[in-house]
Design a protein around this motif. Structure first.
Motif, PDB file in Angstrom:
ATOM      1  N   PHE A 172       0.854  -1.185   0.000  1.00  0.00           N
ATOM      2  CA  PHE A 172       0.000   0.000   0.000  1.00  0.00           C
ATOM      3  C   PHE A 172       0.890   1.235   0.000  1.00  0.00           C
ATOM      4  O   PHE A 172       1.991   1.210   0.533  1.00  0.00           O
ATOM      5  CB  PHE A 172      -0.872   0.035   1.255  1.00  0.00           C
ATOM      6  N   LEU A 184       0.537   5.736   0.192  1.00  0.00           N
ATOM      7  CA  LEU A 184      -0.213   6.997   0.144  1.00  0.00           C
ATOM      8  C   LEU A 184       0.778   8.086  -0.282  1.00  0.00           C
ATOM      9  O   LEU A 184       1.959   8.006   0.063  1.00  0.00           O
ATOM     10  CB  LEU A 184      -0.753   7.369   1.519  1.00  0.00           C
ATOM     11  N   VAL A 196      -7.933   8.533  -1.964  1.00  0.00           N
ATOM     12  CA  VAL A 196      -8.380   8.343  -0.591  1.00  0.00           C
ATOM     13  C   VAL A 196      -8.430   9.723   0.046  1.00  0.00           C
ATOM     14  O   VAL A 196      -7.499  10.524  -0.109  1.00  0.00           O
ATOM     15  CB  VAL A 196      -7.415   7.432   0.187  1.00  0.00           C
ATOM     16  N   CYS A 243      -3.581  10.134  -8.944  1.00  0.00           N
ATOM     17  CA  CYS A 243      -4.053   9.436  -7.765  1.00  0.00           C
ATOM     18  C   CYS A 243      -3.288   9.925  -6.545  1.00  0.00           C
ATOM     19  O   CYS A 243      -2.263  10.596  -6.682  1.00  0.00           O
ATOM     20  CB  CYS A 243      -3.875   7.926  -7.926  1.00  0.00           C
ATOM     21  N   ASN A 244      -3.790   9.620  -5.342  1.00  0.00           N
ATOM     22  CA  ASN A 244      -3.027   9.927  -4.133  1.00  0.00           C
ATOM     23  C   ASN A 244      -2.804   8.686  -3.281  1.00  0.00           C
ATOM     24  O   ASN A 244      -2.407   8.773  -2.134  1.00  0.00           O
ATOM     25  CB  ASN A 244      -3.684  11.054  -3.328  1.00  0.00           C
ATOM     26  N   ALA A 245      -3.109   7.545  -3.865  1.00  0.00           N
ATOM     27  CA  ALA A 245      -2.871   6.285  -3.148  1.00  0.00           C
ATOM     28  C   ALA A 245      -2.798   5.170  -4.170  1.00  0.00           C
ATOM     29  O   ALA A 245      -3.319   5.307  -5.286  1.00  0.00           O
ATOM     30  CB  ALA A 245      -4.000   6.003  -2.159  1.00  0.00           C
ATOM     31  N   THR A 247       5.421  10.852  -1.479  1.00  0.00           N
ATOM     32  CA  THR A 247       4.949   9.573  -0.915  1.00  0.00           C
ATOM     33  C   THR A 247       5.204   9.506   0.593  1.00  0.00           C
ATOM     34  O   THR A 247       6.185  10.034   1.097  1.00  0.00           O
ATOM     35  CB  THR A 247       5.634   8.374  -1.608  1.00  0.00           C
TER      36      THR A 247
END
Ligand SMILES: Nc1ncnc2c1ncn2[C@@H]1O[C@H](COP(=O)(O)OP(=O)(O)OP(=O)(O)O)[C@@H](O)[C@H]1O
Ligand SMILES: [Mg+2]
Lengths: 235, 787
Positions: B60, B62, B88, B212-214, B241
């Protein structure tokens, strides 16, 4: 006299209680013959029970040797003694020692189950005059009745020898006679060797031989000219 | 051996009382073992199945914002099988019927429909229709806590505007089994929920039309996670990140895994302790029971029964109650394990999985119980058959009394004659006394440890919500803000006091060990949040360097005086070396604390704060809540009273059933042991008691003598039980130590008092039953048939 059944030499038994040594037997030499009736007399503490227990394979002597026929009992080991008791010996104790949770018949059957050529439990109980009390529990019987069950239990397996430690000690004369008759009958009809310990000298009259003990030794052995039927005895 | 079997049957009936007590003990031990132990593999297996079926991601990440090209670059990293870009976004929510402001985590659903990874499993309703950008799924726990469902609407400040979204479905997801707001330790499902939202709406809210941010990644089987994570960090470094991480550091996964691990305490350690105790008790009880039949053993030997035949008879007698116990205990255990599994399924929100009877576990439990019982009987039978039959059968020998220590101490002079008899009787058979005392001590210890989890949870609650979290509300800003932001908060209605805080996402490194975490920076003078260790000592943030939770320090392998490498994951994103100034043995979490000024120095961002702690006037709470709901600058709101309620509802409740089961069974076992002790003591004594009665002692005097001895043994047992209970709790505490939770070793006096009360109650109940038996004791019969 028949062949020798028990052959004991130099039997000693010493109990150690802390620092004190109690010499229960101090050198007993004895031969018992097949089919005979022997009564052992002697004061309390003279070693009667000790001797009987050793003959019966319940206890081991501190010294000396015992032969049953050609079996050496001393140092025979637990398994061999167990087999010996199972196949050859019937016991009757002063305190009847019935299993409280089994009925009269069952107490007898307990032993006949592991015997080789037993008589039916009911027959044994008839022999001692208890044909009516087959299904009673020990707690439902009198002392004399319990003792007769114990005798039926001992003779039902048709042992070679019956060892009885004060079988009448706790009974009145009349009941005592009934019990002794049952024992004598086993001796007569089955040829069982009978050894009876008692404090009652009168009973000695039913014996072939009378053995007197004192201080762990055999003080004397008398042979009765004729043995008497227990029914003729009175005390 | 028909007669022996008959004797067995009669003996079983005659000893119905004590054997029933033994059976109860065995049944309880077995049921408890089966119940708890069945849970062991179950949770881990359910977790694995769930992860597989709903494609829980492996890695994962973010970030602030990354363009679509960056996501494609990540997808090309060797070892990456699937790379899914996502949005997210957290925002304050207005939930209908809820006074407090809640926080929603909005997670994007791709326009194409179902996500590739971390697939939400719709339990009620449906997925949002294609193109319907205001239709959302909400998480089940959140839905249930707030009684929401399809047809309801929620409002949130998205991108500076109030937006209404419509709930069309309720879902669960492997990614959010445990829904935790950032930094919280316990879920509060009323005030925090996951909202799966069509990407279009979130794109507008975040201004990320194409990027995107994740991201969530699935790796090729066998791909080296560490290498992939490093590669992802390199690719995404320009895009802010926070650092990619694997499942091991995924919050929900970690909590669940820790819980499952902790469950091991309940599922392995506790049943082992309890069954061990049960086994010992069976052993003691049966050996005493068989010992009472010594004379009968001797008699059977005199008749020529072999040791094996006699041994078998008594082993069967010992097996009867264990078999009866197993017949009851196993099905009860299976039933309870199903009930417990259902409870867990509800608590963890796994898709329903049923627990199948685990015969292996049942067999093991019965085997252990039987072996213990047989060993106990065997010891007694061995002792009995070893005795020359002549000795065993002799009418009970007058016991040998010697002047003991007590006599020499002349203590006895102080005692009444009947008390002297009691003391001598007890001292006369020391082994029997030791066995009885041990039995009671273990039953006592078992009662203490059965309540241990209660006190541990109480202590955690006390520490966390009275000593650590002293603020009423904590707020987190969307972006780090200057200190001046505090002034705005201070002016909000009902706010009495405000303290700043700063949470800096970091990776802590020492040698080869790395942990993603955050440095929690507090003002040196602050008082609303404290660092409190398991002994309730308060620690101050150090002026220089970090203070670590002892457990975190252990994991990293550092001690005060050592240095750590800290990779800052925001702002300047630099790497610094910082000293470890101190450690604090906190019960919860694995935290790093710093002084606010010190944090500003290492981040190079003077004055920046990321949130605040508020003390609030309770009378103006609702007014404050209304205002907070409309603060777009806030991304997180924590309310202590709500968190406490959440804690009590979830954590405490989830343990309650297990604790309850342990408590019930340990009470039964304690009763069984005490009753049996008294009962066996009585049969050991029947003849002696009858003789005493013959001598003219009254029933009352005889009763007093029997109970005097039992009272003495029970008191001794309880005294040792205190130590044994503490020791068992220590074992349970040590076994429950995980990275996020330590189970504090607290054994309050009330636990001992409780155990003492149960034992005393059991004793009284047995005493009443025994008194009845003594009344009915048939003297004549006792004397006639002997033992
Ligand atoms: N287990 C034992 N420990 C110590 N001494 C014993 C034990 N058994 C018997 N004795 C002692 O051995 C001696 C002989 O005992 P034994 O029982 O053979 O006597 P007894 O002739 O049968 O007496 P009674 O007619 O009273 O039954 C006694 O002095 C007795 O005290
Ligand atoms: Mg004698």
């Amino acid at each position: 006299m028949g062949p020798v059944l028990f052959h004991a030499r130099g039997l000693t038994k010493t109990y150690h209680m802390g620092d004190v040594a109690v010499h229960a037997l101090q050198g007993v030499d004895l031969d018992l013959y097949e089919g005979e009736v022997v009564v052992i007399l002697g004061p309390s503490g003279s070693g009667k029970s000790t001797l009987l227990n050793i003959l019966g394979g319940l206890d081991a002597p501190s010294g000396g040797e015992v032969h049953f026929r050609d079996h050496q009992l001393v140092g025979a080991g637990d398994a061999a003694l167990t087999r010996y008791r199972r196949e050859h010996v019937g016991f009757v104790f002063q305190f009847y020692n019935l299993l409280p949770s089994l009925t009269a018949t069952e107490n007898v059957a307990l032993v006949t189950e592991i015997a080789e050529r037993p008589m039916p439990p009911a027959d044994a109980l008839h022999l001692v005059g208890l044909g009516e009390r087959l299904d009673h529990f020990p707690s439902q019987m009198s002392g004399g009745e319990q003792q007769r069950v114990a005798i039926a239990r001992a003779i039902a397996k048709r042992p070679d020898v019956l060892l009885c430690d004060e079988p009448t000690g706790a009974l009145d004369a009349e009941t005592g006679v009934v019990v002794l008759q049952a024992l004598a009958r086993a001796n007569r009809e089955l040829g069982t060797t009978l050894v009876v310990i008692t404090h009652n000298a009168t009973i000695a009259q039913m014996a072939d031989r009378v053995l007197r003990m004192r201080d762990g030794r055999i003080a004397s052995i008398e042979t009765n000219a004729a043995r008497r039927d227990p029914a003729e005895l009175e005390w | 051996m028909r007669m022996l079997n008959r004797k067995l049957r009669r003996d079983v009936l005659g000893l119905a009382g004590p054997l029933a007590a033994v059976a109860l003990v065995a049944a309880s031990g077995i049921a408890l073992f089966v119940t708890l132990r069945s849970m062991r593999g179950f949770l881990a297996q359910s977790q694995a199945d769930y992860y597989r079926d709903y494609r829980f991601a492996d890695v994962f990440v973010l970030m602030k914002r990354a363009p679509a090209s960056a996501a494609r670059a990540v997808a090309r990293i060797p070892g990456v099988r699937v790379a899914e870009p996502r949005l997210v976004f957290e925002a304050v929510l207005d939930v209908p019927g809820l006074a407090e402001p809640a926080v929603g985590r909005f997670v994007s659903i791709p326009a194409s429909g179902e996500p590739l990874l971390n697939v939400p499993h719709v339990r009620v309703g449906r997925m949002p229709a294609p193109g319907a950008e205001r239709e959302v799924l909400i998480s089940e726990a959140f839905a249930q806590a707030n009684r929401l469902g399809p047809g309801d609407s929620l409002s949130a400040v998205l991108n500076g505007r109030w937006e209404r979204v419509h709930v069309v479905g309720v879902a669960i997801s492997p990614e959010y089994i445990y829904e935790l707001q950032g930094g919280e330790l316990f879920p509060d499902n009323r005030l925090f929920g996951v909202i799966w939202t069509p990407r279009a709406l979130l794109a507008a809210a975040t201004g990320l039309e194409s990027g995107c941010n994740a991201m969530a990644l699935q790796l090729e089987p066998g791909a080296p996670e560490r290498d992939v994570i490093e590669a992802v960090d390199r690719v995404l470094a320009p895009y802010g990140t926070l650092g990619a991480y694997g499942r091991a550091e995924h919050v929900s996964h970690k909590f669940i895994s820790d819980e499952i691990e902790q469950n091991r305490v309940g599922a392995v350690v506790m049943p082992a302790i309890l069954l061990g105790v049960t086994a010992f008790l069976l052993n003691v009880v049966l050996s005493r029971l068989v010992a009472t039949q010594r004379a009968q053993v001797a008699l059977l030997k005199a008749f020529g029964f072999t040791n094996n035949e006699i041994g078998l008879h008594y082993l069967l007698l010992a097996l009867v109650p264990v078999a009866a116990g197993a017949l009851v205990g196993v099905p009860v255990g299976f039933r309870l394990s199903q009930a417990t599994a259902a409870l867990y399924a509800r608590f963890y929100r796994f898709p329903v999985s049923t627990i199948r009877p685990d015969w292996g576990v049942a067999l093991a439990a019965c085997g252990i119980a039987a072996a213990a019982a047989l060993a106990g009987a065997a010891i007694a039978v061995r002792a009995a058959v070893r005795l020359p039959p002549a000795e065993g059968m002799r009418p009970p020998a007058p016991a040998r009394f010697e002047a003991g220590v007590l006599d020499r101490l002349r203590v006895q002079r102080l005692l009444a004659p009947s008390a002297r008899i009691v003391v001598r009787n007890t001292a006369r058979r020391p082994l029997r006394a030791v066995a009885a005392v041990t039995g009671i001590a273990l039953a006592f210890a078992m009662l203490v440890v059965s309540r241990y989890a209660f006190s541990a949870i109480d202590r955690i609650e006390e520490v966390q919500f009275q000593h650590v979290q002293r603020e009423d509300i904590s707020v987190t800003f969307r972006e780090a803000a200057p200190r001046a932001a505090l002034n705005a908060l201070r002016r909000l209605p009902g706010v009495l006091d405000v303290e700043p805080m700063r949470v800096v996402p970091v990776a802590l490194r020492h040698g080869a060990v790395e942990r993603r975490t955050a440095i929690f920076a507090l003002p040196a003078t602050g008082d609303l949040r404290r660092i409190v260790d398991q002994d309730l000592r308060t620690h101050r943030v150090p002026a220089n360097g970090l203070l670590l939770t002892t457990k975190l320090a252990d994991v990293l392998g550092v001690r005060p005086g050592d240095s750590l490498t800290v990779d800052l994951r925001e702002g300047t994103r630099r790497t610094v070396r910082v000293p470890v100034a101190a450690v604090a043995d906190e019960a919860l979490g694995a935290n790093a604390y710093a002084d606010l000024e010190y944090a500003a120095r290492i981040t190079g961002e003077r004055q920046a704060i990321s949130g605040a702690l508020l003390a609030v006037d309770p009378r103006r709470e609702s007014e404050l809540y209304l205002t907070l709901k409309q603060q777009p600058a806030l991304v997180g709101i924590g309310i202590r009273s709500a968190a406490l309620r959440g804690f009590q509802r979830t954590i405490a409740e989830s343990f309650q059933v297990m604790i309850f089961i342990s408590v019930i069974f340990s009470v039964i076992i304690a009763f069984g042991v005490v009753y049996n002790g008294a009962r066996v003591a009585l049969s050991e004594r029947a003849r002696e008691l009858a003789s005493l009665r013959v001598l003219g002692f009254t029933k009352r005097e005889v009763t007093t003598m029997v109970f005097g001895e039992q009272v003495l043994l029970t008191l001794l047992g309880m005294a040792f039980g205190v130590a044994a209970g503490y020791a068992l709790c220590a074992v349970a505490s040590a076994a429950g130590n995980t990275e996020l939770f330590r189970i504090p070793l607290v054994v309050p006096v009330t636990s001992y008092a409780y155990a003492a009360a149960v034992i005393a109650g059991a004793f009284l109940a047995s005493a009443l039953a025994m008194r009845q038996r003594i009344r009915e004791l048939d003297i004549v019969e006792c004397l006639k048939t002997g033992e």
